[in-house]
Design a protein around this motif. Structure first.
Motif, mmCIF file in Angstrom:
data_model
loop_
_atom_site.group_PDB
_atom_site.id
_atom_site.type_symbol
_atom_site.label_atom_id
_atom_site.label_comp_id
_atom_site.label_asym_id
_atom_site.label_seq_id
_atom_site.Cartn_x
_atom_site.Cartn_y
_atom_site.Cartn_z
ATOM 1 N N MET A 1 1.078 -1.172 -0.023
ATOM 2 C CA MET A 1 -0.254 0.135 0.073
ATOM 3 C C MET A 1 0.618 1.080 -0.203
ATOM 4 O O MET A 1 0.430 2.450 -0.301
ATOM 5 N N VAL A 2 2.433 1.440 0.360
ATOM 6 C CA VAL A 2 2.927 2.589 0.396
ATOM 7 C C VAL A 2 3.189 2.535 -1.055
ATOM 8 O O VAL A 2 3.660 3.953 -0.916
ATOM 9 N N ASP A 3 3.881 1.992 -1.205
ATOM 10 C CA ASP A 3 4.030 1.852 -3.114
ATOM 11 C C ASP A 3 2.791 1.631 -4.390
ATOM 12 O O ASP A 3 3.540 1.685 -5.317
ATOM 13 N N ARG A 4 1.828 2.114 -3.903
ATOM 14 C CA ARG A 4 0.810 1.363 -4.814
ATOM 15 C C ARG A 4 0.495 2.634 -5.747
ATOM 16 O O ARG A 4 0.365 1.972 -6.945
ATOM 17 N N ASP A 5 0.739 3.438 -6.022
ATOM 18 C CA ASP A 5 0.703 4.658 -6.858
ATOM 19 C C ASP A 5 1.780 4.205 -7.725
ATOM 20 O O ASP A 5 1.094 4.188 -8.760
ATOM 21 N N ALA B 1 -2.374 -4.944 -2.840
ATOM 22 C CA ALA B 1 -2.845 -3.508 -2.439
ATOM 23 C C ALA B 1 -3.593 -2.875 -3.872
ATOM 24 O O ALA B 1 -4.438 -2.645 -3.665
ATOM 25 N N ILE B 2 -3.297 -3.420 -4.750
ATOM 26 C CA ILE B 2 -4.288 -2.763 -6.009
ATOM 27 C C ILE B 2 -5.183 -3.855 -5.895
ATOM 28 O O ILE B 2 -6.713 -3.140 -6.765
ATOM 29 N N LEU B 3 -5.054 -5.584 -6.237
ATOM 30 C CA LEU B 3 -6.091 -6.192 -6.396
ATOM 31 C C LEU B 3 -7.464 -5.544 -5.535
ATOM 32 O O LEU B 3 -8.733 -5.742 -5.849
ATOM 33 N N PHE B 4 -6.724 -5.552 -4.216
ATOM 34 C CA PHE B 4 -8.479 -5.029 -2.909
ATOM 35 C C PHE B 4 -8.820 -4.046 -3.415
ATOM 36 O O PHE B 4 -9.387 -4.213 -2.889
ATOM 37 N N GLY B 5 -7.952 -2.922 -4.010
ATOM 38 C CA GLY B 5 -8.639 -1.589 -4.051
ATOM 39 C C GLY B 5 -8.928 -1.123 -3.160
ATOM 40 O O GLY B 5 -8.591 -1.150 -2.089
ATOM 41 N N GLU C 1 -2.035 6.782 4.672
ATOM 42 C CA GLU C 1 -1.424 7.351 4.346
ATOM 43 C C GLU C 1 0.399 6.335 4.239
ATOM 44 O O GLU C 1 0.359 5.530 5.344
ATOM 45 N N ARG C 2 1.549 6.857 3.184
ATOM 46 C CA ARG C 2 2.288 6.175 3.056
ATOM 47 C C ARG C 2 2.611 6.050 4.212
ATOM 48 O O ARG C 2 3.084 4.750 4.772
#
Length: 282
Positions: free
Chosen positions: A183-187, A198-202, A255-256
């Motif tokens: 989730m820290v690196d998702r963007d 993290a991307i899959l779960f949205g 938040e990251r």
């Protein structure tokens, strides 16, 4: 001296949280298998093995990500990105670490030696999975959990059912905390096309992480019943639940820094459960 520092950064020896996350479950297994204090030689071999294999995993991860780490805020200063080390040096370090791991495992019984090849396969495969699947965290979970059946095999020359409950607990837990890490690196990952849970779960990421954590505690509870552990062990599971709830509160805004802090604090859960196991056998 600068190159030594680069190798330390490459193997993450300067960031021990990942080692703790691998070490605590390995010690769970050794203590559970021995029903108390395991043989000192197994403690030494598996503890050193954790350090060596975690370092090897970090090296091959950086090698696999050498083309993309420069585009991620958290990883753009890693040795293969800033030029402190080159690809050949990284691969040489990886194979040296695998050789050291092989020497360590040769002191164990032949069944455990055979299992160690699965550990190497999983550790090598994981870094490349983020290009092909949204479940690289599952592969990491399997890699981080494989020391558990190995520890039982080294101690008992068999793998009882309780070992697989602990294996399942650690796999679920790893997917949960590594999702926080992702989730820290998702963007950044979305921009460069790297996949993760993290991307899959949205928008369901926090909920699914919490469900995984609850399932992890349920597996640990079942293992405790099977091992006939003392109430103190089950108390540590309750304290772990409290920490998981605190993490849900802290990452409310995703938040990251909060997600990264929650990821790092997960090792206290492993330490708490280890404490409960040790005290149960005193």
């Amino acid at each position: 001296m600068n190159q030594l520092n680069a190798y330390i950064r490459l193997t993450r020896l300067d960031k021990p949280v990942g080692t703790y996350l691998l070490l605590w479950p390995t010690l769970w297994a050794l203590i559970a298998a021995a029903q108390g204090i395991p043989d000192w030689s197994l403690l030494v071999i598996f503890s050193l093995g954790v350090i060596v294999m975690r370092s090897a995993g970090c090296v091959i991860n950086d090698y696999a990500d050498r083309k993309v780490d420069g585009h991620v805020k958290r990883t753009n200063s890693r040795p293969l990105v800033d030029g402190s080390l080159n690809e050949k040096q990284a691969l040489a370090a990886f194979f040296v670490l695998l050789l050291v791991a092989l020497v360590l495992v040769l002191f164990l019984n032949y069944q455990t030696i055979l299992l160690s090849f699965v550990a190497v396969f999983l550790a090598t495969l994981y870094p490349f999975m983020k290009r092909y699947t949204h479940f690289p965290q599952v592969f990491l979970g399997a890699a981080f959990s494989w020391a558990i059946p190995m520890a039982f095999m080294a101690t008992l020359e068999t793998i009882p059912a309780v070992a697989w409950w602990l294996f399942s607990a650690n796999l679920l837990w790893t997917v949960a905390y590594d999702t926080l890490y992702a989730m820290v690196d998702r963007d950044d990952d979305l921009k460069i096309g790297v996949k993760s849970t993290a991307i899959l779960f949205g928008r369901f990421d926090k909920l699914i992480v919490f469900i995984l954590q609850l399932l992890m505690l349920a597996c640990c509870f079942q293992a405790g019943i099977m091992l006939s552990l003392q109430p103190v062990y089950f108390m540590t599971l309750g304290l772990s639940l409290g920490l998981f709830i605190a993490h849900q509160v802290s990452i409310k805004s995703r938040e990251r820094d909060a997600c990264f802090a929650a990821f790092k604090q997960n090792h206290y859960v492993g330490l708490l459960i280890l404490f409960g196991l040790v005290v149960s056998y005193i």
